[in-house]
Design a protein around this motif. Structure first.
Motif, PDB file in Angstrom:
ATOM      1  N   TYR A  89      -5.822   5.746  12.930  1.00 48.47           N
ATOM      2  CA  TYR A  89      -4.934   5.876  11.947  1.00 48.47           C
ATOM      3  C   TYR A  89      -5.604   6.828  10.869  1.00 48.47           C
ATOM      4  O   TYR A  89      -6.738   6.561  10.519  1.00 48.47           O
ATOM      5  CB  TYR A  89      -4.347   4.527  11.593  1.00 48.47           C
ATOM      6  CG  TYR A  89      -3.849   4.424  10.248  1.00 48.47           C
ATOM      7  CD1 TYR A  89      -2.211   4.392  10.173  1.00 48.47           C
ATOM      8  CD2 TYR A  89      -4.316   4.709   8.942  1.00 48.47           C
ATOM      9  CE1 TYR A  89      -1.525   4.312   8.964  1.00 48.47           C
ATOM     10  CE2 TYR A  89      -3.769   4.491   8.000  1.00 48.47           C
ATOM     11  CZ  TYR A  89      -2.280   4.270   7.896  1.00 48.47           C
ATOM     12  OH  TYR A  89      -1.771   4.282   6.404  1.00 48.47           O
ATOM     13  N   LEU A 132      -8.370   3.954   9.714  1.00 50.50           N
ATOM     14  CA  LEU A 132      -8.351   2.678  10.248  1.00 50.50           C
ATOM     15  C   LEU A 132      -8.160   2.740  11.921  1.00 50.50           C
ATOM     16  O   LEU A 132      -7.628   3.850  12.413  1.00 50.50           O
ATOM     17  CB  LEU A 132      -7.033   1.744   9.756  1.00 50.50           C
ATOM     18  CG  LEU A 132      -7.234   1.275   8.386  1.00 50.50           C
ATOM     19  CD1 LEU A 132      -6.153   2.098   7.352  1.00 50.50           C
ATOM     20  CD2 LEU A 132      -6.654  -0.045   8.040  1.00 50.50           C
ATOM     21  N   HIS A 168      -9.506  -7.422   0.246  1.00 46.90           N
ATOM     22  CA  HIS A 168      -9.862  -6.225  -0.363  1.00 46.90           C
ATOM     23  C   HIS A 168      -8.456  -5.828  -1.013  1.00 46.90           C
ATOM     24  O   HIS A 168      -7.400  -6.177  -0.683  1.00 46.90           O
ATOM     25  CB  HIS A 168     -10.043  -5.125   0.710  1.00 46.90           C
ATOM     26  CG  HIS A 168      -9.090  -4.721   1.596  1.00 46.90           C
ATOM     27  ND1 HIS A 168      -9.109  -5.547   2.734  1.00 46.90           N
ATOM     28  CD2 HIS A 168      -8.117  -4.034   2.042  1.00 46.90           C
ATOM     29  CE1 HIS A 168      -8.071  -5.245   3.785  1.00 46.90           C
ATOM     30  NE2 HIS A 168      -7.518  -4.092   3.306  1.00 46.90           N
ATOM     31  N   HIS A 217      -7.339  -8.327   7.257  1.00 44.11           N
ATOM     32  CA  HIS A 217      -6.825  -8.206   8.387  1.00 44.11           C
ATOM     33  C   HIS A 217      -8.139  -7.735   9.371  1.00 44.11           C
ATOM     34  O   HIS A 217      -9.243  -7.389   8.820  1.00 44.11           O
ATOM     35  CB  HIS A 217      -5.765  -6.960   8.616  1.00 44.11           C
ATOM     36  CG  HIS A 217      -6.053  -5.763   7.649  1.00 44.11           C
ATOM     37  ND1 HIS A 217      -6.858  -5.007   7.818  1.00 44.11           N
ATOM     38  CD2 HIS A 217      -5.431  -5.418   6.513  1.00 44.11           C
ATOM     39  CE1 HIS A 217      -6.978  -4.027   6.874  1.00 44.11           C
ATOM     40  NE2 HIS A 217      -6.178  -4.213   5.957  1.00 44.11           N
ATOM     41  N   GLN A 273      -3.368   7.547   0.433  1.00 41.27           N
ATOM     42  CA  GLN A 273      -3.143   6.515  -0.382  1.00 41.27           C
ATOM     43  C   GLN A 273      -3.106   6.771  -1.831  1.00 41.27           C
ATOM     44  O   GLN A 273      -4.014   7.436  -2.320  1.00 41.27           O
ATOM     45  CB  GLN A 273      -3.842   5.251  -0.298  1.00 41.27           C
ATOM     46  CG  GLN A 273      -3.230   3.911  -1.146  1.00 41.27           C
ATOM     47  CD  GLN A 273      -3.953   2.550  -0.644  1.00 41.27           C
ATOM     48  OE1 GLN A 273      -3.533   1.722  -1.368  1.00 41.27           O
ATOM     49  NE2 GLN A 273      -4.549   2.506   0.596  1.00 41.27           N
ATOM     50  N   HIS A 289      -6.942  -2.799  -4.442  1.00 38.65           N
ATOM     51  CA  HIS A 289      -7.498  -1.733  -5.042  1.00 38.65           C
ATOM     52  C   HIS A 289      -6.613  -1.690  -6.566  1.00 38.65           C
ATOM     53  O   HIS A 289      -5.661  -2.350  -6.415  1.00 38.65           O
ATOM     54  CB  HIS A 289      -7.022  -0.423  -4.297  1.00 38.65           C
ATOM     55  CG  HIS A 289      -6.753  -0.364  -2.932  1.00 38.65           C
ATOM     56  ND1 HIS A 289      -8.253  -0.583  -2.363  1.00 38.65           N
ATOM     57  CD2 HIS A 289      -6.241  -0.385  -2.058  1.00 38.65           C
ATOM     58  CE1 HIS A 289      -8.173  -0.526  -0.840  1.00 38.65           C
ATOM     59  NE2 HIS A 289      -7.133  -0.474  -0.656  1.00 38.65           N
ATOM     60  N   VAL A 322       1.230   4.932   0.846  1.00 38.37           N
ATOM     61  CA  VAL A 322       0.455   5.496   1.769  1.00 38.37           C
ATOM     62  C   VAL A 322       1.587   6.347   2.621  1.00 38.37           C
ATOM     63  O   VAL A 322       2.416   5.980   2.954  1.00 38.37           O
ATOM     64  CB  VAL A 322      -0.231   4.748   2.661  1.00 38.37           C
ATOM     65  CG1 VAL A 322      -1.224   5.570   3.541  1.00 38.37           C
ATOM     66  CG2 VAL A 322      -1.510   3.897   2.068  1.00 38.37           C
ATOM     67  N   ARG A 378       0.827  -1.223   0.077  1.00 41.56           N
ATOM     68  CA  ARG A 378      -0.039  -0.057   0.045  1.00 41.56           C
ATOM     69  C   ARG A 378       0.932   1.131  -0.153  1.00 41.56           C
ATOM     70  O   ARG A 378       1.689   1.491   0.985  1.00 41.56           O
ATOM     71  CB  ARG A 378      -1.047   0.069   1.304  1.00 41.56           C
ATOM     72  CG  ARG A 378      -1.985  -1.150   1.516  1.00 41.56           C
ATOM     73  CD  ARG A 378      -2.998  -1.142   0.388  1.00 41.56           C
ATOM     74  NE  ARG A 378      -4.210  -2.151   0.316  1.00 41.56           N
ATOM     75  CZ  ARG A 378      -3.849  -3.482  -0.037  1.00 41.56           C
ATOM     76  NH1 ARG A 378      -2.846  -3.735  -1.017  1.00 41.56           N
ATOM     77  NH2 ARG A 378      -4.811  -4.192   0.114  1.00 41.56           N
ATOM     78  N   ARG A 429     -12.372   4.262   3.652  1.00 38.47           N
ATOM     79  CA  ARG A 429     -11.646   5.265   2.318  1.00 38.47           C
ATOM     80  C   ARG A 429     -12.664   6.229   2.189  1.00 38.47           C
ATOM     81  O   ARG A 429     -13.638   6.186   2.030  1.00 38.47           O
ATOM     82  CB  ARG A 429     -11.538   4.530   1.162  1.00 38.47           C
ATOM     83  CG  ARG A 429     -11.530   2.972   1.134  1.00 38.47           C
ATOM     84  CD  ARG A 429     -10.013   2.720   1.309  1.00 38.47           C
ATOM     85  NE  ARG A 429      -9.951   0.887   1.853  1.00 38.47           N
ATOM     86  CZ  ARG A 429      -9.113   0.687   2.613  1.00 38.47           C
ATOM     87  NH1 ARG A 429      -7.975   1.395   2.860  1.00 38.47           N
ATOM     88  NH2 ARG A 429      -8.881  -0.581   2.902  1.00 38.47           N
ATOM     89  N   HIS A 465      -5.562  -8.445   0.508  1.00 38.58           N
ATOM     90  CA  HIS A 465      -5.125  -8.763   1.948  1.00 38.58           C
ATOM     91  C   HIS A 465      -6.351  -8.632   2.517  1.00 38.58           C
ATOM     92  O   HIS A 465      -7.448  -8.293   2.310  1.00 38.58           O
ATOM     93  CB  HIS A 465      -3.862  -8.289   2.295  1.00 38.58           C
ATOM     94  CG  HIS A 465      -4.116  -6.899   2.534  1.00 38.58           C
ATOM     95  ND1 HIS A 465      -2.871  -5.968   2.903  1.00 38.58           N
ATOM     96  CD2 HIS A 465      -5.003  -5.832   2.806  1.00 38.58           C
ATOM     97  CE1 HIS A 465      -3.274  -4.787   3.264  1.00 38.58           C
ATOM     98  NE2 HIS A 465      -4.609  -4.830   3.147  1.00 38.58           N
ATOM     99  N   ILE A 467      -6.234   0.819  13.429  1.00 38.46           N
ATOM    100  CA  ILE A 467      -4.916   0.313  13.831  1.00 38.46           C
ATOM    101  C   ILE A 467      -4.380   0.583  15.225  1.00 38.46           C
ATOM    102  O   ILE A 467      -3.936  -0.521  15.860  1.00 38.46           O
ATOM    103  CB  ILE A 467      -3.681   0.766  12.764  1.00 38.46           C
ATOM    104  CG1 ILE A 467      -4.230   0.398  11.312  1.00 38.46           C
ATOM    105  CG2 ILE A 467      -2.341   0.650  13.545  1.00 38.46           C
ATOM    106  CD1 ILE A 467      -3.470  -0.463  11.020  1.00 38.46           C
ATOM    107  N   ASP A 470      -7.121   6.993   3.876  1.00 41.10           N
ATOM    108  CA  ASP A 470      -7.590   5.648   4.682  1.00 41.10           C
ATOM    109  C   ASP A 470      -7.644   5.846   6.241  1.00 41.10           C
ATOM    110  O   ASP A 470      -6.900   6.692   6.737  1.00 41.10           O
ATOM    111  CB  ASP A 470      -6.291   4.697   4.362  1.00 41.10           C
ATOM    112  CG  ASP A 470      -6.129   4.144   3.040  1.00 41.10           C
ATOM    113  OD1 ASP A 470      -7.260   3.827   2.622  1.00 41.10           O
ATOM    114  OD2 ASP A 470      -5.101   4.128   2.792  1.00 41.10           O
TER     115      ASP A 470
HETATM  116  C1  1HN Z   1      -4.481  -1.269   4.576  1.00 48.20           C
HETATM  117  O1  1HN Z   1      -4.586  -2.529   4.312  1.00 48.20           O
HETATM  118  C2  1HN Z   1      -4.691  -0.277   3.671  1.00 48.20           C
HETATM  119  O2  1HN Z   1      -6.022  -1.759   2.249  1.00 48.20           O
HETATM  120  C3  1HN Z   1      -4.502   1.118   3.863  1.00 48.20           C
HETATM  121  O3  1HN Z   1      -5.588   0.217   1.419  1.00 48.20           O
HETATM  122  C4  1HN Z   1      -3.743   1.355   4.878  1.00 48.20           C
HETATM  123  C5  1HN Z   1      -2.546   0.651   7.004  1.00 48.20           C
HETATM  124  C6  1HN Z   1      -2.308  -0.016   7.905  1.00 48.20           C
HETATM  125  C7  1HN Z   1      -2.519  -1.299   7.843  1.00 48.20           C
HETATM  126  C8  1HN Z   1      -3.338  -1.904   6.555  1.00 48.20           C
HETATM  127  C9  1HN Z   1      -5.416  -0.914   2.503  1.00 48.20           C
HETATM  128  C10 1HN Z   1      -3.294   0.399   5.883  1.00 48.20           C
HETATM  129  C11 1HN Z   1      -3.817  -0.748   5.612  1.00 48.20           C
END
Ligand code: 1HN
Length: 349
Positions: A95, A167, A151, A112, A99, A153, A76, A74, A118, A110, A169, A165
């Motif tokens: 967080y 999150l 997900h 998580h 991006q 992009h 970012v 990513r 977004r 991926h 986190i 973004d």
């Molecule tokens: C993440 O999965 C994305 O999927 C963006 O676009 C920022 C920051 C920390 C951990 C996972 C994404 C992220 C992230």
């Protein structure tokens, strides 16, 4: 500690020696830290801050020349609160990052346990895919990646696309509850046509055989800006709320709860010339200006904002917003967590 008491050098030395001794056994006296542990009101180490989109855009574009989305996974730039440097936080629990995805790029799939939102800021032609359904990203759209959903992009267009973004986190890290997995293949299969979730869940109806429980993330994962904007304009008759203007919270339409359990999301319209009365709440909040511009006065300090700028108001900081032009703001915070735990407070001054 009682700071009014005076003590002999002898007493202080004896205490210090004692603290050192118990320290070696991984213990420490509460009375030295009690005041800081339970302050009379929130004292966030986070500070108010505004990021100018014009500045950030130039820097994230430069990142586009240095690393590909595929290599970065990513690409970012994290918006780090100046009071919390090195912690990848914009508030203690949240967080934020900007991006960039360039034409032809893919940010691979991926998943998580952290939830993500977004908010599309700039450019056209990108999509995000959530659990096998693609959605085209348009400016101002608010799109959700619920916890543990695959997900990715991509950018099928001809211009760079940038979004914010948001999150949870830091919250998930605090709880030591994070898991993540990379998809074997770079791209998930497309399982449903675009618009399926919006049609199925975004029209005051639900599939017959699906029950959602309170706290479940929404299956409606796109809140198009065209709809949000039209709704805010349509309710902008009469008097705005003195502290909030015309402000709505986004919901999971199946439950009425927050779209994600960890992050609350809001949209707000401030008519040109309108100033809000001072307001504070315990949820530190990230704001994004989607239209218009104005000033945020945070604990007496003024931060101007323009379209696409991001600013953060830490917990229990007094906020006054002034709109120079008709303005629309998006915001997010950990309010649903605080409400679920019985911690949330606000004050209308
Ligand atoms: C993440 O999965 C994305 O999927 C963006 O676009 C920022 C920051 C920390 C951990 C996972 C994404 C992220 C992230």
């Amino acid at each position: 500690m009682n700071h009014l008491a005076t003590h002999s050098a002898e007493t202080l030395a004896a205490r210090k020696a004692y603290y050192d001794r118990i320290g070696a056994d991984s213990m420490t006296p509460l009375w030295e830290v009690l005041g800081a542990l339970v302050p009379p009101e929130p004292r966030s180490p986070a500070v108010p801050h505004r990021w100018s989109y014009a500045d950030v855009r130039a820097q994230v574009m430069e990142a586009g020349t240095l690393i590909s989305a595929a290599e970065a996974e990513r690409r970012v730039l994290i918006l780090e609160n100046p009071g919390l440097r090195g912690q990848s936080c914009i508030t203690q629990s949240l967080y934020a990052g900007l991006q960039l995805i360039l034409p032809g790029e893919v940010a691979p799939a991926h998943r998580h346990t952290q939830s993500a939102l977004r908010l599309v800021l700039d450019g056209e032609g990108a999509y995000t895919a959530v659990n096998g359904e693609r959605v085209t990203m348009r400016r101002g759209d608010f799109i959700i990646t619920p916890a543990w959903t695959w997900h990715e992009h991509g950018n099928l267009g001809s211009e760079p696309v940038v979004w914010l973004d948001g999150l949870d986190i830091p919250l998930v890290r605090f709880l030591d509850a994070g898991f993540a997995e990379k998809a074997g293949e770079r791209s998930q299969g497309v399982e449903r046509p675009e618009g399926d979730a919006l049609a199925r869940y975004g029209n005051n109806m639900q599939p017959m055989d699906e029950e959602q429980r309170a706290g479940d993330p929404t299956r409606l994962f796109i809140y198009p800006f065209a709809q949000t904007r039209a709704a805010l304009l349509a309710i902008s008759h009469g008097m705005p709320d003195a502290h909030l203007g015309f402000k709505q919270r986004f919901v999971n339409p199946a439950t009425g709860g927050s779209p994600m359990p960890t992050m609350g999301t809001f949209a707000q319209r401030l008519p040109a010339g309108f100033s809000t009365r001072p307001y504070r709440c315990t949820d530190g909040t990230v704001h994004v200006c989607l239209e218009g511009g104005g000033e945020a006065e945070i604990n007496g300090q003024t931060h101007g904002f323009e379209e696409r700028d991001v600013f953060v108001v830490p917990s229990w900081h007094t906020l006054r917003l002034r709109a120079r032009a008709d303005s629309i703001l998006f915001s997010y915070s950990d309010r649903p967590v605080q409400k679920a735990l019985g911690l949330w407070r606000e004050e209308r001054l």
